[in-house]
Design a protein around this motif. Structure first.
Motif, PDB file in Angstrom:
ATOM      1  N   LEU A 136      53.024  22.634  33.591  1.00 26.37           N
ATOM      2  CA  LEU A 136      52.051  22.289  34.343  1.00 26.37           C
ATOM      3  C   LEU A 136      52.096  23.132  35.664  1.00 26.37           C
ATOM      4  O   LEU A 136      51.038  23.645  36.316  1.00 26.37           O
ATOM      5  CB  LEU A 136      52.494  20.918  34.830  1.00 26.37           C
ATOM      6  N   THR A 137      53.383  23.566  36.176  1.00 30.09           N
ATOM      7  CA  THR A 137      53.194  24.386  37.277  1.00 30.09           C
ATOM      8  C   THR A 137      52.621  25.769  37.132  1.00 30.09           C
ATOM      9  O   THR A 137      52.024  26.273  38.026  1.00 30.09           O
ATOM     10  CB  THR A 137      54.853  24.433  37.668  1.00 30.09           C
ATOM     11  N   GLU A 138      53.151  26.242  35.905  1.00 28.04           N
ATOM     12  CA  GLU A 138      52.356  27.824  35.582  1.00 28.04           C
ATOM     13  C   GLU A 138      51.015  27.420  35.625  1.00 28.04           C
ATOM     14  O   GLU A 138      50.297  28.187  36.190  1.00 28.04           O
ATOM     15  CB  GLU A 138      52.988  28.223  34.206  1.00 28.04           C
ATOM     16  N   HIS A 139      50.480  26.251  34.916  1.00 30.39           N
ATOM     17  CA  HIS A 139      48.883  26.038  34.912  1.00 30.39           C
ATOM     18  C   HIS A 139      48.451  26.031  36.397  1.00 30.39           C
ATOM     19  O   HIS A 139      47.496  26.586  36.900  1.00 30.39           O
ATOM     20  CB  HIS A 139      48.689  24.878  34.135  1.00 30.39           C
ATOM     21  N   LEU A 140      49.328  25.370  37.252  1.00 30.97           N
ATOM     22  CA  LEU A 140      48.687  25.361  38.771  1.00 30.97           C
ATOM     23  C   LEU A 140      48.713  26.551  39.373  1.00 30.97           C
ATOM     24  O   LEU A 140      47.870  26.775  39.991  1.00 30.97           O
ATOM     25  CB  LEU A 140      49.842  24.007  39.371  1.00 30.97           C
ATOM     26  N   ALA A 141      49.949  27.344  39.205  1.00 30.56           N
ATOM     27  CA  ALA A 141      49.918  28.559  39.675  1.00 30.56           C
ATOM     28  C   ALA A 141      48.899  29.484  39.325  1.00 30.56           C
ATOM     29  O   ALA A 141      48.077  30.249  40.333  1.00 30.56           O
ATOM     30  CB  ALA A 141      51.428  29.157  39.511  1.00 30.56           C
ATOM     31  N   LYS A 142      48.606  29.618  38.158  1.00 32.09           N
ATOM     32  CA  LYS A 142      47.463  30.248  37.370  1.00 32.09           C
ATOM     33  C   LYS A 142      46.273  29.860  37.985  1.00 32.09           C
ATOM     34  O   LYS A 142      45.421  30.496  38.296  1.00 32.09           O
ATOM     35  CB  LYS A 142      47.463  30.371  35.889  1.00 32.09           C
ATOM     36  N   SER A 143      45.939  28.354  38.086  1.00 29.97           N
ATOM     37  CA  SER A 143      44.843  28.061  38.578  1.00 29.97           C
ATOM     38  C   SER A 143      44.335  28.558  39.996  1.00 29.97           C
ATOM     39  O   SER A 143      43.536  28.798  40.440  1.00 29.97           O
ATOM     40  CB  SER A 143      44.631  26.524  38.445  1.00 29.97           C
ATOM     41  N   SER A 144      45.636  28.428  40.906  1.00 30.19           N
ATOM     42  CA  SER A 144      45.649  28.705  42.231  1.00 30.19           C
ATOM     43  C   SER A 144      45.170  30.159  42.279  1.00 30.19           C
ATOM     44  O   SER A 144      44.494  30.521  43.265  1.00 30.19           O
ATOM     45  CB  SER A 144      46.924  28.254  42.898  1.00 30.19           C
ATOM     46  N   LYS A 145      45.890  31.107  41.499  1.00 26.33           N
ATOM     47  CA  LYS A 145      45.551  32.656  41.730  1.00 26.33           C
ATOM     48  C   LYS A 145      44.152  32.651  41.259  1.00 26.33           C
ATOM     49  O   LYS A 145      43.548  33.513  41.823  1.00 26.33           O
ATOM     50  CB  LYS A 145      46.631  33.450  40.746  1.00 26.33           C
ATOM     51  N   ASP A 146      43.780  32.114  39.946  1.00 31.35           N
ATOM     52  CA  ASP A 146      42.254  32.348  39.738  1.00 31.35           C
ATOM     53  C   ASP A 146      41.250  31.920  40.789  1.00 31.35           C
ATOM     54  O   ASP A 146      40.127  32.424  41.061  1.00 31.35           O
ATOM     55  CB  ASP A 146      42.002  31.587  38.528  1.00 31.35           C
ATOM     56  N   TYR A 147      41.555  30.848  41.451  1.00 33.61           N
ATOM     57  CA  TYR A 147      40.776  30.172  42.413  1.00 33.61           C
ATOM     58  C   TYR A 147      40.840  31.409  43.691  1.00 33.61           C
ATOM     59  O   TYR A 147      39.767  31.566  44.097  1.00 33.61           O
ATOM     60  CB  TYR A 147      41.251  28.829  42.951  1.00 33.61           C
ATOM     61  N   GLU A 148      42.139  31.743  43.933  1.00 31.36           N
ATOM     62  CA  GLU A 148      41.948  32.875  45.223  1.00 31.36           C
ATOM     63  C   GLU A 148      41.016  33.891  44.759  1.00 31.36           C
ATOM     64  O   GLU A 148      40.428  34.416  45.566  1.00 31.36           O
ATOM     65  CB  GLU A 148      43.378  33.259  45.428  1.00 31.36           C
ATOM     66  N   ASN A 149      41.469  34.461  43.510  1.00 33.78           N
ATOM     67  CA  ASN A 149      40.401  35.621  43.009  1.00 33.78           C
ATOM     68  C   ASN A 149      38.986  35.431  43.097  1.00 33.78           C
ATOM     69  O   ASN A 149      38.101  36.106  43.399  1.00 33.78           O
ATOM     70  CB  ASN A 149      40.825  35.926  41.528  1.00 33.78           C
ATOM     71  N   TYR A 150      38.657  34.127  42.409  1.00 34.97           N
ATOM     72  CA  TYR A 150      37.265  33.738  42.624  1.00 34.97           C
ATOM     73  C   TYR A 150      36.797  33.594  44.132  1.00 34.97           C
ATOM     74  O   TYR A 150      35.448  34.042  44.325  1.00 34.97           O
ATOM     75  CB  TYR A 150      37.180  32.074  41.924  1.00 34.97           C
ATOM     76  N   ILE A 151      37.541  33.033  45.263  1.00 34.44           N
ATOM     77  CA  ILE A 151      36.987  32.964  46.373  1.00 34.44           C
ATOM     78  C   ILE A 151      36.852  34.358  47.005  1.00 34.44           C
ATOM     79  O   ILE A 151      35.941  34.866  47.647  1.00 34.44           O
ATOM     80  CB  ILE A 151      38.101  32.328  47.336  1.00 34.44           C
ATOM     81  N   ILE A 152      37.928  35.417  46.555  1.00 31.00           N
ATOM     82  CA  ILE A 152      37.858  36.746  46.815  1.00 31.00           C
ATOM     83  C   ILE A 152      36.595  37.665  46.561  1.00 31.00           C
ATOM     84  O   ILE A 152      35.830  38.103  47.093  1.00 31.00           O
ATOM     85  CB  ILE A 152      39.072  37.635  46.548  1.00 31.00           C
ATOM     86  N   ALA A 153      36.193  37.043  45.068  1.00 31.80           N
ATOM     87  CA  ALA A 153      35.099  37.864  44.487  1.00 31.80           C
ATOM     88  C   ALA A 153      33.856  37.145  45.191  1.00 31.80           C
ATOM     89  O   ALA A 153      32.579  37.873  45.343  1.00 31.80           O
ATOM     90  CB  ALA A 153      35.061  37.393  42.934  1.00 31.80           C
ATOM     91  N   ILE A 154      33.644  35.957  45.306  1.00 32.27           N
ATOM     92  CA  ILE A 154      32.792  35.285  46.132  1.00 32.27           C
ATOM     93  C   ILE A 154      32.432  35.971  47.653  1.00 32.27           C
ATOM     94  O   ILE A 154      31.368  36.342  47.970  1.00 32.27           O
ATOM     95  CB  ILE A 154      32.670  33.936  46.297  1.00 32.27           C
ATOM     96  N   ASP A 155      33.548  36.035  48.118  1.00 34.50           N
ATOM     97  CA  ASP A 155      33.510  36.685  49.719  1.00 34.50           C
ATOM     98  C   ASP A 155      32.922  38.255  49.445  1.00 34.50           C
ATOM     99  O   ASP A 155      32.169  38.593  50.390  1.00 34.50           O
ATOM    100  CB  ASP A 155      35.045  36.828  50.357  1.00 34.50           C
ATOM    101  N   LYS A 156      33.533  38.927  48.628  1.00 35.28           N
ATOM    102  CA  LYS A 156      33.014  40.087  48.292  1.00 35.28           C
ATOM    103  C   LYS A 156      31.423  40.346  47.916  1.00 35.28           C
ATOM    104  O   LYS A 156      30.939  41.057  48.655  1.00 35.28           O
ATOM    105  CB  LYS A 156      33.980  41.093  47.035  1.00 35.28           C
ATOM    106  N   PHE A 157      31.255  39.546  47.155  1.00 32.12           N
ATOM    107  CA  PHE A 157      29.801  39.417  46.697  1.00 32.12           C
ATOM    108  C   PHE A 157      28.834  39.148  47.840  1.00 32.12           C
ATOM    109  O   PHE A 157      27.807  39.566  48.134  1.00 32.12           O
ATOM    110  CB  PHE A 157      29.557  38.425  45.698  1.00 32.12           C
ATOM    111  N   LYS A 158      29.543  38.031  48.742  1.00 31.47           N
ATOM    112  CA  LYS A 158      28.575  37.712  49.861  1.00 31.47           C
ATOM    113  C   LYS A 158      28.444  38.882  50.981  1.00 31.47           C
ATOM    114  O   LYS A 158      27.394  39.136  51.454  1.00 31.47           O
ATOM    115  CB  LYS A 158      29.424  36.614  50.552  1.00 31.47           C
ATOM    116  N   ILE A 159      29.435  39.451  51.232  1.00 36.35           N
ATOM    117  CA  ILE A 159      29.555  40.714  52.066  1.00 36.35           C
ATOM    118  C   ILE A 159      28.696  41.728  51.392  1.00 36.35           C
ATOM    119  O   ILE A 159      27.922  42.291  52.259  1.00 36.35           O
ATOM    120  CB  ILE A 159      31.090  41.316  52.055  1.00 36.35           C
TER     121      ILE A 159
END
Length: 416
Positions: free
Chosen positions: A198-221
């Protein structure tokens, strides 16, 4: 901090895998507890369950309250350890701090879990016969004390509780207890694995979420940059188009104003050119008639014999011959003067017609220069002086052609 919040904090750490791989071995020999917990969240969950289990009882004896206080303290130490190391990336530094925390977790000081059989025995004994509790408790932790009757009875009750395994029935109960213990350990291990996953899944989900946010910010910029560039180019293009359009409009307005100012003079010069050509043609026709008639008369006079005219017409009168000779010379002079005057008039008319044509052509040439060309003031004055200056007619000798002052021309054309 709940176990769920604790897992989320682990997933936000720099190296969540380290926190998921850490393990401790908790041994409480007085209650036959020996389990291994893997993953910091599993350790936190173990102590959280102990605190929750003990807090369900309204009152606890001081000896058991000691265990509850220990479990609460361990939860606080684990949470403090995580907060101190959550942003660290050096595993050696984290391991050094973990060693101190682990020593506290693994300490053995007669702690009781809420779900052990001996803990339930002691709690039940404290509820029903509190006077026997201390003797039973001391017997279980290995500190036998029989200073009075109640302590002896308590120790005896603990002995009877432990000695159930000496009979066949007791052996079966003990076997079942071991089986349950094994099941509990297996269940705990499964929980530990689940916690880790569960902790690994949360860590992976958090990392994926951060990458998704970064991709969205990059796309927005990128899109904002494209829109800004497009808007800037469009704005510059519109400004350039607006400037060119205004300049073109002003230029056309200027040309139109000049056209309106010079339209009447151009029509006048065109009309005068036609008039002068007609006058020149009339003068030329008249000149041809006079020359023709004069040639006929001279031919008649020259062909006819002078002697015949003298004897027949003048009958030999010499005075009459002289008088008519003077009249004939005078007539010839008048004819010559008329021919000369008509010639000058004809050439003057043609000259004025040609000059009017040139002024008419020069007017449109000046208008064409204004379109797409910057005409300097000196050149403009020169052209206007050429358009509105006097012209030599050729009728008068030494005829001068004064230049019209430029300020007068500008005044009529509406320019200062």
């Amino acid at each position: 901090m709940t176990t769920k919040e604790f897992r989320i904090r682990i997933s936000e750490s720099k190296i969540p895998d380290w926190f998921n791989a850490v393990s401790v071995n908790i041994t409480y020999p007085q209650i036959d507890l020996d389990i291994e917990l893997q993953g910091l969240s599993a350790i936190h969950d173990f102590f959280t369950k102990q605190v929750t289990g003990w807090q369900k009882y309204e009152t606890l004896p001081g000896e058991i309250q000691h265990s509850l206080d220990h479990f609460i303290k361990q939860i606080q130490q684990i949470e403090r350890f995580l907060e101190n190391c959550i942003n660290l990336e050096d595993e050696n530094s984290i391991s050094n701090q973990w060693n101190n925390t682990r020593n506290q977790i693994c300490s053995q000081n007669n702690y009781f879990t809420f779900d052990s059989q001996k803990s339930k025995f002691l709690i039940g004994l404290h509820s029903n016969h509190p006077e026997y509790f201390l003797g039973a408790y001391l017997y279980i932790i290995g500190q036998l004390k029989s200073s009075n009757k109640n302590d002896f009875i308590g120790s005896l009750l603990s002995y009877e509780f432990d000695s159930k395994g000496t009979s066949e029935f007791g052996k079966r109960v003990d076997s079942e207890r071991k089986s349950l213990k094994q099941l509990r350990n297996d269940f705990q291990n499964q929980i530990n694995q689940t916690e880790t996953q569960l902790t690994e899944h949360l860590a992976k989900s958090s990392k994926d979420y951060e990458n998704y946010i970064i991709a969205i910010d990059k796309f927005k910029i990128e899109k904002e940059t494209l829109i800004d560039d497009w808007f800037e180019k469009s704005q510059n293009g519109f400004k350039s188009f607006d400037f060119e359009s205004n300049s073109k409009i002003k230029e056309l307005e200027k040309i139109y104003e000049e056209k309106l100012r010079l339209e009447k003079p151009a029509k006048y010069w065109q009309k005068k050119s036609t008039t002068y050509y007609e006058q020149g043609n009339k003068a030329k026709s008249s000149l041809y008639w006079i020359i023709g008639i004069s040639c006929v008369l001279l031919s008649v006079i020259l062909i006819t014999s002078p002697d015949y005219i003298f004897n027949t017409v003048f009958e030999g009168n010499k005075i009459a011959v002289v008088r008519w000779s003077i009249i004939f010379v005078t007539l010839i002079s008048l004819i010559a003067f008329a021919i000369r005057a008509l010639t000058k008039y004809m050439f003057s008319a043609y000259h004025l017609a040609r000059d009017a044509e040139e002024r008419h052509t020069l007017t449109f040439f000046y208008l064409s220069l204004l379109k797409g060309t910057e005409v300097k003031d000196d050149d403009r004055k020169l052209i206007l002086q050429s358009l509105f200056s006097r012209v030599e007619t050729g009728l008068l000798k030494d005829e001068s052609s004064p230049t019209m002052p430029s300020n007068v021309v500008n005044k009529f054309l509406g320019n200062p």
